[in-house]
Design an enzyme around this catalytic site. Structure first.
Site, PDB file in Angstrom:
ATOM      1  N   CYS A 200       0.802  -1.235   0.000  1.00  0.00           N
ATOM      2  CA  CYS A 200       0.000   0.000   0.000  1.00  0.00           C
ATOM      3  C   CYS A 200       0.834   1.284   0.000  1.00  0.00           C
ATOM      4  CB  CYS A 200      -0.931   0.006   1.215  1.00  0.00           C
ATOM      5  SG  CYS A 200      -0.056   0.080   2.807  1.00  0.00           S
ATOM      6  N   TRP A 207       7.624  -3.093   8.809  1.00  0.00           N
ATOM      7  CA  TRP A 207       8.292  -4.269   9.361  1.00  0.00           C
ATOM      8  C   TRP A 207       8.853  -5.109   8.213  1.00  0.00           C
ATOM      9  CZ3 TRP A 207       8.234  -5.388  14.732  1.00  0.00           C
ATOM     10  CH2 TRP A 207       7.493  -4.467  15.501  1.00  0.00           C
ATOM     11  N   CYS A 217       3.578  -3.049   6.046  1.00  0.00           N
ATOM     12  CA  CYS A 217       3.128  -2.179   7.131  1.00  0.00           C
ATOM     13  C   CYS A 217       2.582  -2.987   8.301  1.00  0.00           C
ATOM     14  CB  CYS A 217       2.078  -1.184   6.638  1.00  0.00           C
ATOM     15  SG  CYS A 217       0.588  -1.970   5.995  1.00  0.00           S
ATOM     16  N   ARG A 219       0.280  -3.297  12.141  1.00  0.00           N
ATOM     17  CA  ARG A 219      -1.139  -3.462  12.460  1.00  0.00           C
ATOM     18  C   ARG A 219      -1.887  -2.137  12.428  1.00  0.00           C
ATOM     19  NH1 ARG A 219      -1.745  -8.569  15.683  1.00  0.00           N
ATOM     20  NH2 ARG A 219       0.354  -9.398  15.949  1.00  0.00           N
ATOM     21  N   TYR A 221      -4.349   0.446  14.053  1.00  0.00           N
ATOM     22  CA  TYR A 221      -4.786   0.800  15.396  1.00  0.00           C
ATOM     23  C   TYR A 221      -6.297   1.047  15.405  1.00  0.00           C
ATOM     24  CZ  TYR A 221       0.228   1.606  15.982  1.00  0.00           C
ATOM     25  OH  TYR A 221       1.593   1.456  16.020  1.00  0.00           O
ATOM     26  N   TYR A 257       9.621  -8.851  16.369  1.00  0.00           N
ATOM     27  CA  TYR A 257       8.338  -9.414  16.794  1.00  0.00           C
ATOM     28  C   TYR A 257       8.192 -10.816  16.240  1.00  0.00           C
ATOM     29  CZ  TYR A 257       3.365  -9.837  17.823  1.00  0.00           C
ATOM     30  OH  TYR A 257       2.158 -10.259  18.316  1.00  0.00           O
ATOM     31  N   TYR A 259       5.418 -13.431  15.324  1.00  0.00           N
ATOM     32  CA  TYR A 259       3.985 -13.619  15.118  1.00  0.00           C
ATOM     33  C   TYR A 259       3.531 -14.936  15.734  1.00  0.00           C
ATOM     34  CZ  TYR A 259       4.160  -9.678  11.912  1.00  0.00           C
ATOM     35  OH  TYR A 259       4.324  -8.426  11.377  1.00  0.00           O
ATOM     36  N   CYS A 333      -3.878   9.021  36.190  1.00  0.00           N
ATOM     37  CA  CYS A 333      -4.957   9.963  35.875  1.00  0.00           C
ATOM     38  C   CYS A 333      -6.312   9.448  36.352  1.00  0.00           C
ATOM     39  CB  CYS A 333      -4.997  10.257  34.377  1.00  0.00           C
ATOM     40  SG  CYS A 333      -5.079   8.788  33.340  1.00  0.00           S
ATOM     41  N   HIS A 794      -6.481   7.804  28.701  1.00  0.00           N
ATOM     42  CA  HIS A 794      -6.312   8.897  29.653  1.00  0.00           C
ATOM     43  C   HIS A 794      -7.670   9.319  30.212  1.00  0.00           C
ATOM     44  CE1 HIS A 794      -4.467  12.343  31.536  1.00  0.00           C
ATOM     45  NE2 HIS A 794      -5.225  13.179  30.872  1.00  0.00           N
TER      46      HIS A 794
END
EC number: 3.4.19.12
Length: 834
Positions: A200, A207, A217, A219, A221, A257, A259, A333, A794
């Site tokens: 993409c 990675w 690319c 993961r 979010y 990492y 997998y 917090c 937060h």
């Protein structure tokens, strides 16, 4: 210095040298938030090792007779850039390998740069003795005092030790694939820069697979950022297990990492694996944050959630009494928001702040371990205004980092956080927590420490009426239970912008099919009236064991208020599970009203002509003439109840006393016995001996003993509780509160009883004590959460003070221009008295 020498000789016997394991409080006053950097510095008792600010050191002297104190004062000095250039804001070159602070492989504990002055002060005249003065004194004086001074300065402070313990993380393990990793000889060579995803064209969060050299690319979010999952999809297609994050490679290592192992790992052969694809590890420079740094950043920095934090506006800073900021202690917090709101409630102000002098006077020898003292200290710190001062202006001093507008010096509740979280598997750590769970935990501690006299948690306590109607006999059963929070469901199918949501979901699916980044999703708009309707509608119970028909059948359950509290807490149940059981947060906007009338939700009790379900004892599990042994319980039913959050022993009793007749019968038993004094006590059969673990010679944990004694019980009582519960602290605390009547006959140790002992008659009132009144309320505070789950993100709170909404964002306290009342998580209402 003859006078000083004589005085020191007279107090020499009381001066101690710290030993390993001694708790040295040299960073914070036990009764205030004074530190060595505060005006007047900090006085550390050279016998008890407790620290006191200048306004409280005389009180400690008068109470204990201790005269020798180490006075520590610090002033900030010019900070020079350190050797590795991290003064510019870049991370250190040595890569951390664990999410930890102050230990091997972790981050260093952040140390400010100060000029430090140390001297001995003798009370009551505050006679000062410096190191130079000591050199002229007799050997016996000089050696003892010098050893104590050196020991105090060398010892880790309690706050430092806690910071290290609370951030202790996992060590990365060597990957099982690293030693024998097969790499393809496909001729791929990776350039030192200019990378992009081969699918993409994304140019960040990339990675490289260490088997075939594919650059893809990472993961995606929760908010659509990060990546498009192409590296993960590549593993699923090929099974190639290891990938390295480009941009994190340095001579010291890189993020690798696995997998297959689903974790960050170490690769001892990383230089060799990288060289296979033309990457010389020794020449690489870091251009992206490591995963550990990203996680640390999430846990230590405030995210940029614009709406809730009102970051799009220039907010006017506020200061003064009741407007004090709180420092974020690396993810506190949730604590900051809850305590800011609680000390807006008059009951908590009266209990802990109006009475503070008596609380301090009655405090035990170690006030740092006394619940009432530390809560009073926090409350006074928030309400007095003493610490509500703007953070230092950097001015021309390059050592000072400019603070965001509105930040204050504020207070750092380290001692409070450590005491309240002690022994708790979550609140004793620096991980993010659920504000609702913390609120209930703190209320529980207030309940335990206010067994007599004024109890501020009564402001939130109310009774819930549950009416269960057997659909076969139409007979009813009424039970009541105590609660502190109303959990309101979010009916997503009642959104007022359904068409907009459906169109956005269609666009997201199209983008996903095309491999393009997904468009942002609109927020679902849910009327609060729909939430209330979902709360009040009857719930159908299947497999309900009816005592009227002596069989399982269907029943309906309706929940209503049996009393209305002075202050009502409403939790919006935003956190749920997806179809894959992954926790997720509902992105919703709810039109929470400023005023609320819940009168229609008051329970009415048994109706005229309504028949009640008979109280029929369940069939016995064993015949009376058979020796009673350990009960045979349905483990699955016990597990289901435990998963709902009830204590294990209560669940075992529920299953036992309902004759293994299923989850509904056991649940009904639980609801009907939650207020029993022995609800959480271990299950003991009538002909069995006493509770397991009561062997008189069984050793008990001194740390657990100290915890229970600090709650106001004698050492003998604490010992009995621990022996009765096999030395498990949480069970011992539950046990001791369910056996108060038995313990009353035991002699109470004066040193172990808290100040609350003399507040009034210790006989508890019959049944739960609740306040009641009209069900009309007005909104005065709300806590908002930003992030994907309660375990990250937060919290901030908004509180209405003198008709002005104020935003409390840790140390930042400002007038709120657009309080986001529709995005809150916990809402706090107070009764409107007409």
């Amino acid at each position: 210095m003859a006078e000083a020498s004589e005085v020191l000789m007279s107090v020499l016997s009381t001066i101690r040298v710290p030993r390993p394991g001694d708790r040295v409080h040299k960073d914070e006053c036990a009764l205030s938030f004074a530190t060595p950097e505060s005006e007047g510095g900090l006085y550390v008792c050279m016998n008890t090792f407790l620290g006191f600010g200048s306004q409280y050191v005389d009180r400690h002297y008068k109470k204990t007779g201790q005269r020798a104190y180490l006075h520590i004062s610090r002033t900030r000095k010019t900070q020079k850039e350190d050797d590795n250039g991290s003064g510019s804001g870049d991370p250190p070159k040595k890569k951390p390998t664990r999410l930890a602070i102050g230990i091997e492989g972790g981050f260093d504990v952040e140390q400010e740069h100060y000029e430090e002055e140390v001297k001995v002060v003798i009370l009551p005249d505050r006679l000062e003795v410096t190191s130079e003065d000591l050199a002229t004194m007799p050997d016996v004086v000089r050696e003892r005092v010098s050893l104590s001074m050196a020991g105090l300065m060398a010892a880790d402070s309690v706050s430092h030790t806690l910071q290290v313990q609370q951030w202790d993380g996992e060590v990365r393990q060597e990957s099982k694939h690293a030693a024998d990793l097969k790499q393809l000889d496909n001729g791929i060579k990776i350039p030192p820069s200019g990378w992009k995803c081969e699918v993409c064209d994304l140019q960040e969060n990339l990675w490289m697979n260490l088997t075939d050299g594919k650059v893809l690319c990472g993961r995606r979010y929760f908010d659509g950022s990060g990546g498009n999952n192409h590296a993960l999809l590549h593993y699923q297609q090929t099974g190639y297990p290891l990938a390295v994050k480009l941009g994190t490679i340095t001579p010291d290592g890189a993020d690798v990492y696995s997998y297959d192992e689903d974790d960050m790992v170490l690769d001892a052969k990383l230089p060799e694996h990288l060289a296979h694809f033309g990457i010389d590890m020794m020449t690489m420079e870091k251009t992206e944050r490591t995963m550990t740094e990203l996680e640390i950043a999430v846990n230590q920095r405030v995210g940029e959630w614009e709406v809730i934090q009102e970051s799009g506006a220039t907010l006017r800073p506020l200061s003064g009494p009741g407007l004090t900021g709180m420092k974020n202690l690396g993810n506190s917090c949730y604590l900051n928001s809850v305590m800011q709101v609680l000390f807006t409630v008059p009951d908590f102000q009266r209990k802990y702040v109006s009475n503070i002098e008596k609380i301090f006077d009655d405090a035990p020898a170690d006030p740092t371990q006394d619940f009432k003292t530390q809560v009073a200290k926090l409350g006074y710190g928030l309400l007095s205004g003493e610490y509500s001062k703007p953070a230092p202006d950097p001015g021309d001093d390059p050592s000072l980092t400019p603070e965001p507008r509105g930040d204050q010096v504020g207070i750092a509740p380290r001692m409070f956080k450590a005491l309240i979280g002690r022994g708790h598997p979550e609140f004793s750590t620096n991980r993010q927590q659920d504000a609702q769970e913390y609120l209930l935990h703190f209320i529980n501690m207030v309940e335990r420490n206010c067994r007599s006299g004024q109890n501020p948690s009564e402001a939130f306590r109310f009774l819930v009426e549950e009416r269960i109607v057997c659909q076969q006999s139409l007979k009813a059963k009424y039970t009541q239970r105590v609660d502190y929070i109303v959990q309101v469901p979010v009916p997503m199918d009642q959104a007022t912008n359904t068409e907009e949501l459906q169109e956005a979901e269609h666009r997201r699916e199209e983008a996903e099919a095309a491999g393009a980044p997904p468009p942002p999703m609109p927020r679902a708009c849910i009327p609060f009236s729909a939430c209330l309707a979902a709360l009040s509608e009857p719930e159908t119970l299947t497999d309900f064991w009816s005592s009227a028909v002596q069989a399982k059948t269907t029943a309906s359950k309706t929940t209503r208020f049996a009393s209305f509290p002075d202050h009502l807490v409403i939790q919006i149940k935003k956190f749920t599970f997806g179809l894959d059981w992954v926790p997720k947060k509902l992105d919703v906007s709810i039109d929470m009203p400023d005023t609320l009338d819940l009168s229609a939700l008051r329970g009415t009790g048994q109706q005229p002509g309504e028949e009640l379900l008979p109280e029929v004892a369940p069939p016995p599990l064993v015949t009376p003439d058979v020796e009673v042994k350990a009960p045979v319980l349905d483990d699955s039913t016990v597990s289901q109840l435990c998963e709902m959050g009830f204590p294990l022993e209560a669940c075992r009793k529920a299953v036992y006393y309902t004759g293994n007749t299923g989850i509904d019968a056991a649940m009904n038993w639980v609801m009907g016995h939650m207020d029993d004094a022995d609800f959480s006590a271990p299950l003991v059969l009538p002909s069995c001996s006493s509770t397991p673990g009561t062997t008189p010679t069984e050793a008990v944990s001194e740390e657990h003993l100290a915890t229970i004694v600090s709650m106001g019980f004698s050492r003998d009582q604490a010992t009995r509780a621990l022996r009765a519960t096999s030395n498990v602290l949480e069970r011992a605390v539950d046990w001791i509160f369910s056996h108060l009547d038995d313990l009353e006959s035991m002699e109470v140790s004066e040193g172990g009883r808290s100040a609350g002992e003399s507040e009034g008659n210790r006989e508890p009132p019959p049944g739960p004590r609740v306040r009641d009144g009209p069900g009309k309320y007005e909104l005065f505070a709300f806590i908002s959460h930003m992030g994907t789950s309660t375990m990250c993100g937060h919290y901030v709170c908004h509180i209405k003070k003198d008709q002005q909404w104020v935003i409390f964002n840790d140390q930042k306290v400002c007038a709120s221009e657009k309080p986001p009342k529709d995005l809150g998580y916990l809402y706090f209402y107070r009764r409107v008295v007409e």
